[in-house]
Scaffold this active site. Structure first.
Site, PDB file in Angstrom:
ATOM      1  N   GLY A 208      19.398  43.789 -30.067  1.00  0.00           N
ATOM      2  CA  GLY A 208      18.285  43.911 -30.405  1.00  0.00           C
ATOM      3  C   GLY A 208      17.619  45.264 -29.874  1.00  0.00           C
ATOM      4  CG  ASN A 209      14.622  47.387 -31.247  1.00  0.00           C
ATOM      5  OD1 ASN A 209      13.514  47.269 -31.385  1.00  0.00           O
ATOM      6  ND2 ASN A 209      15.509  47.679 -32.415  1.00  0.00           N
ATOM      7  CE1 TYR A 210      14.170  45.666 -23.369  1.00  0.00           C
ATOM      8  CE2 TYR A 210      14.558  47.994 -23.375  1.00  0.00           C
ATOM      9  CZ  TYR A 210      14.709  46.676 -22.929  1.00  0.00           C
ATOM     10  OH  TYR A 210      15.331  46.504 -21.828  1.00  0.00           O
ATOM     11  CB  SER A 211      10.390  46.958 -31.734  1.00  0.00           C
ATOM     12  OG  SER A 211       9.400  46.812 -32.621  1.00  0.00           O
ATOM     13  CB  ALA A 276      12.336  49.404 -33.960  1.00  0.00           C
TER      14      ALA A 276
END
Ligand code: CTP
Length: 402
Positions: A208-211, A276
């Protein structure tokens, strides 16, 4: 913009209630028709006589008029209004509004009100900073209400918070701008993608990512406020949507987001690609939880579809496409090449080098780059405010057919 508008001005028991008289006078001067509704505590701070002589209408405070027994219909008032402003709003009234405790005329009217609601809090700093007040204000925001706090746009004082009621001139300016924007995307459908994507590795793990999704949700809200029908395709986020014109489609992976976005764009006038999206996903997804072993492990990744590029490819004459670019270096030239590659009409550049911009925070600082003309710098402010500016630019392009 306020000429002829029907406005309910709710006044509660704060020392700032005297400012409500100035606010009322400004609204009347702009040509608005104002009905004042007060809480019983509000009357301890300012007399209804002052307010009724300024508004030219009797102040409503009780469910019944004492001498005639006439019933004041909060439902009729709620339908009459083009906007409701609660200024000053105490911690107590904010709490009641957040939880539907309708034990006075003001909160009852609020619950019946179909029009947009603006809340200008006023209280002592400790009360204002209390988690309970912060939580209640967040709840009001999630219901689609507009919170007008002092020093909006000035990051430092916003974060420290003063608890002081916003100045009447600024409240009028917020309202004026609101009515001006309200129609700018009327009749249009806008697709917004938001948040991260999760790419499954096994039943319990993902890439995943931090968005946080905050920027995309703020854009969806701003489009809806501008009169658009919004399709919000959201990755996994912990955010709520309150606006009735927002249809939300929750997805998890880039592949799911791709399918939902491509379908929605077919019926949309514009799309804002704020998600994102993970560029890669694991080549295979394990059905069972992968076990630990002492060995090194290699995760093979396959490329995900580029959603923005696909929409750019499908874009019809008269359709608009806006992208985002998060860059760490050579920002403007990277953003410009993304705009060209994905066939975007403009691109919103976020630089991770800027303080107060990017992931996981409530503020952002961006540069909007179009195909022609000079880039537009939007200074560091709340994501909700940045969103309004971006939607203003989009609406201008769409309405001028650029
Ligand atoms: N985007 C998309 N689908 C993808 C990747 C990106 O729709 N699979 C969109 C984003 O929502 C954003 C724009 O494309 O509007 C640019 O995203 P970004 O991640 O900055 O660009 P990439 O093309 O992925 O380039 P890179 O990661 O190499 O910088």
């Amino acid at each position: 913009m306020l000429k002829g508008k029907h406005i309910i001005l709710g006044i509660t028991g704060s020392i700032a209630a005297y400012k409500a008289a100035y606010l009322l006078r400004l609204l009347i001067k702009q040509g608005a028709e104002v009905q004042v509704v007060m809480t019983p505590a509000g009357k301890e701070f300012i007399t209804p006589v002052t307010l009724s002589s300024l508004s030219g209408k009797p102040v409503v405070s009780e469910f019944f008029t004492a001498n005639t027994g006439e019933w004041h219909s909060h439902v009729d008032l709620g339908l009459w209004a083009d906007a409701m402003i609660i200024a000053p709003a105490t911690a107590s009234t904010i709490g009641k509004m957040a939880h539907g405790i309708a034990d006075n005329m003001l909160v009852t009217t609020y619950l019946s009100c179909k029009a947009p609601v603006f809340v200008a809090p006023a209280m002592d700093l400790d009360m204002y900073a209390h988690p309970s007040t912060r939580h209640n204000l967040d709840l009001l925001r999630s219901y689609g209400n507009h919170i007008i706090e002092p020093a909006t746009g000035e990051l430092a004082s916003h974060l420290t918070g003063k608890g002081r009621m916003e100045e009447p001139e600024n409240i009028v300016a917020v309202l004026d701008r609101f009515f001006e924007r309200k129609q700018s995307l009327a009749g249009k459908t806008v697709l917004v993608t938001a948040g991260p994507t999760y790419e499954k590795i096994d039943p319990v793990r993902f890439i995943g990512n931090y968005s946080s999704g905050k920027m995309g949700f703020a854009l969806a809200e701003a489009c809806a406020e501008a009169g658009a029908e919004v399709v919000l395709v959201a990755g996994p986020v912990a955010l709520k949507t309150g606006h009735p014109s927002i249809r939300r489609i929750d997805v998890e992976s880039a592949a799911e987001m791709y399918r939902a976005a491509v379908e929605a764009y077919d019926h949309a006038d514009a799309a804002i690609m704020c998600a994102a999206v993970a560029d890669y996903a694991p080549e295979t997804v394990s059905d069972v939880k992968l076990k630990r072993s002492g060995e090194e492990r290699v995760l093979r990744l396959k490329p995900n579809p580029d959603i923005a590029a696909e929409l750019g490819h499908r874009k019809r004459a008269g359709q608009y496409l806006v992208g985002f670019a998060l860059e760490t270096n050579d920002e403007e030239s990277n953003a410009r090449s993304k705009m060209a590659k994905k066939n975007l009409d403009f691109i919103v550049l976020n630089s991770l080098r800027d303080a107060g911009a990017g992931f996981r925070c409530d503020t952002n600082k961006v540069t909007v780059i179009g195909r022609e003309g000079k880039p537009v710098e939007i200074p560091c402010k709340l994501k909700t405010e940045v969103a309004v500016d971006i939607v203003d630019l989009l609406a201008r392009c769409m309405n001028e057919g650029r």
